[in-house]
Design an enzyme around this catalytic site. Sequence first.
Site, mmCIF file in Angstrom:
data_model
loop_
_atom_site.group_PDB
_atom_site.id
_atom_site.type_symbol
_atom_site.label_atom_id
_atom_site.label_comp_id
_atom_site.label_asym_id
_atom_site.label_seq_id
_atom_site.Cartn_x
_atom_site.Cartn_y
_atom_site.Cartn_z
ATOM 1 N N LYS A 126 0.834 -1.203 0.000
ATOM 2 C CA LYS A 126 0.000 0.000 0.000
ATOM 3 C C LYS A 126 0.866 1.248 0.000
ATOM 4 O O LYS A 126 0.625 2.207 -0.753
ATOM 5 C CB LYS A 126 -0.937 -0.007 1.212
ATOM 6 N N ASP A 144 -6.177 1.073 1.512
ATOM 7 C CA ASP A 144 -5.985 0.963 2.960
ATOM 8 C C ASP A 144 -7.246 0.376 3.576
ATOM 9 O O ASP A 144 -8.176 -0.022 2.865
ATOM 10 C CB ASP A 144 -5.642 2.324 3.574
#
Length: 213
Positions: A126, A144
Amino acid sequence: MAKPSRARAAKAKRIRAILDRLFPQAPPPLRHGDPFQLLVAVVLSAQCTDERVNQVTPGLFAAAPTAQAMARTPVPRIRSLIRSCGLAPTKAKNLRALSAQIVAQHGGEVPESFAELEALPGVGHKSASVVMCQGFGHPAFPVDTHIHRLAARWGLSSGRSVVQTERDLKALWPPESWGRLHLQIIYFGRAHCPARGHRAADCPICSWAAPAA
């Protein structure tokens, strides 16, 4: 990448129109001056609010604005500058280590590839995705926990895993829109779609997009 159903594709198109209307400007929430500072801010943002990170980074970047400077800064000094971010001991070690690796392996410049970014200490997929799209302008869709939650809430993904959610969202929208939509969904979630105390009937998207229970 599996092609989404016609109904899901239509839903995604309508959601994108709403996000474009509500958040035509969606700037990166972490303040930074270059890809290295963005990478540092992203590492600091783990289990910490963007607001707190933005309070911490001016002092940190005044002391260590580059990978070379951060690599020379003792871990205790870094820790003292970021102590209000949470997980400061681990983050301080990672910031110094990743900076040293960038200097040793990449000439002091943040690498511009997923594999090389994810090989840095404290940098996951991420975080690498954020740097790739916001720092370098490459197509990436950082997912996320908040985007993962909203994608499932809106019926755009099964919600089985963050990996699956990223795959599903990428299939719904063209690559050139991924970075923008990532930010728009974050801003929408903060303004209209919280995890707790959420009234679906009042939400501009959940009121019609959320799957029936």
